[in-house]
Design a protein around this motif. Structure first.
Motif, PDB file in Angstrom:
ATOM      1  N   ASP A   1     -30.735  17.640 -53.806  1.00 32.93           N
ATOM      2  CA  ASP A   1     -29.502  16.658 -54.182  1.00 32.93           C
ATOM      3  C   ASP A   1     -29.284  16.796 -55.893  1.00 32.93           C
ATOM      4  O   ASP A   1     -28.189  16.735 -56.444  1.00 32.93           O
TER       5      ASP A   1
ATOM      6  N   LYS B   1     -27.882  26.806 -54.947  1.00 28.64           N
ATOM      7  CA  LYS B   1     -26.776  26.585 -53.972  1.00 28.64           C
ATOM      8  C   LYS B   1     -27.662  26.853 -52.627  1.00 28.64           C
ATOM      9  O   LYS B   1     -28.673  27.574 -52.674  1.00 28.64           O
TER      10      LYS B   1
ATOM     11  N   ARG C   1     -28.048  20.208 -57.579  1.00 28.82           N
ATOM     12  CA  ARG C   1     -26.999  20.851 -56.779  1.00 28.82           C
ATOM     13  C   ARG C   1     -25.914  22.005 -57.721  1.00 28.82           C
ATOM     14  O   ARG C   1     -25.704  22.921 -57.258  1.00 28.82           O
TER      15      ARG C   1
END
Length: 332
Positions: A135, A142, A138
């Motif tokens: 998280d 990917k 990001r």
């Protein structure tokens, strides 16, 4: 079908050409311990010099680690509770490799094949740790999830209680069709004395449940045994793949209730929890009356958990493997 070949042979080379470092892991390779599989793949790609050390820590018996008290990131007072779950150790090593990644500048694509393994209850702790780590990264990491169970993946990303709820969009993988068959026929024509008619190849592709692997076996048979002709190669391939692909064992390993419902799904039945289904299950068990309503519910859940069937909508299920469905429909 074909997703792993696509990821390894097409997607990864294209991503690397764009400057990405690709980390590929297939969780089926270590299904009972996906945390170890994933952390190991990350270590090898991001911090290869420390991989051997991290691997030894993952393999070290818990008692030995506990006795040494050397586990990075764990408070001494909480070490016994933490080591009760090896997934937490993998979570700690995940934090280690992410810290190492933060010191680099290379963009990464993490490719998790058979990702539905992360949805298993025993992997929840690690799955939460993985999501938390991804998280906050990001922009630089990917992630591409791939899996063979549509039902489990939909649950993994669509249920609010799951660690990866709403984290990624689910897209169906496009299956190969006429273009693939045409390309293969052109290859055969360029090397075979007896060209293969496109109409015969398309018919064979359909009879082989549009499965590229089976079709490649068909072409191999056609090329190595030219005197059999197209129909002879098809007959051989069908007998080989449908009788020897483990379908018999897969069927025999099922409980009687599971077999009954699987046969009903193959027949196209839609009422899988009503009186007919419960009556057929009862008869298969030698009972004179239908089984309880919970019996077909439990059977359907087992079949879905084993990735044999997928729930399309309420009360409607389909086979994950159409070849197995055809085998069930035609079994004696």
């Amino acid at each position: 079908m074909g997703k792993t070949e696509f990821l390894v042979q097409d997607f990864i080379p294209a991503a690397e050409a764009k400057g990405y470092a690709c980390v590929y892991v297939n969780l089926w390779d270590l299904k009972d311990d996906p945390a170890t599989a994933l952390v190991s793949a990350l270590h090898k790609a991001i911090e290869p010099k420390s991989f051997a050390k991290a691997w030894e820590r993952l393999k070290t018996p818990l008692k030995k680690i506990k006795a040494s008290g050397k586990v990075a990131g764990l408070a001494e007072a909480g070490i016994e509770a933490e080591l009760a779950d090896k997934g937490r150790l993998a979570g700690t090593l995940l934090m280690d490799v992410m810290t190492a990644f933060d010191k680099t500048k290379i963009p990464v694509i993490l490719i998790i094949d058979e990702a539905q393994v992360l949805a298993n209850a025993e992997n929840a702790v690690f799955a939460h740790a993985l999501r938390a780590a991804l998280d906050i990264r990001r922009e630089r990491i990917k992630v591409l999830f791939a899996g063979s169970s549509e039902a489990t993946l939909r649950r993994m990303f669509g249920r609010s209680s799951e660690p990866f709820y709403n984290w990624a969009a689910l897209e169906p993988f496009q299956l190969l069709g006429k273009e693939f068959v045409t390309a293969m026929v052109e290859k055969v024509t360029s090397i075979a004395r007896n060209p293969l008619a496109l109409a015969d190849a398309l018919a064979a592709f359909d009879e082989l449940k549009q499965t590229p692997l089976f079709f490649r076996l068909y072409l191999d048979r056609y090329l190595t045994n030219p005197f059999e002709g197209a129909q002879g190669a098809l007959n051989f391939t069908k007998e080989h793949v449908f009788n020897n692909m483990g379908f018999e064992k897969q069927w025999d390993d099922l409980l009687p209730a599971d077999q009954v419902l699987l046969a009903m799904i193959a027949e196209g039945a839609s009422d899988l929890q009503g009186s007919e289904a419960r009556g057929r299950i009862g008869a298969s068990l030698g009972l004179e009356k239908p089984v309880a309503a919970a019996t077909p519910q439990n059977a359907l859940r087992r079949l879905a958990d084993k990735n044999i069937v997928t729930r399309i909508d309420r009360g409607n299920y389909q086979f994950e493997d159409e070849a197995f469905a055809d085998w069930v429909r035609h079994r004696e």
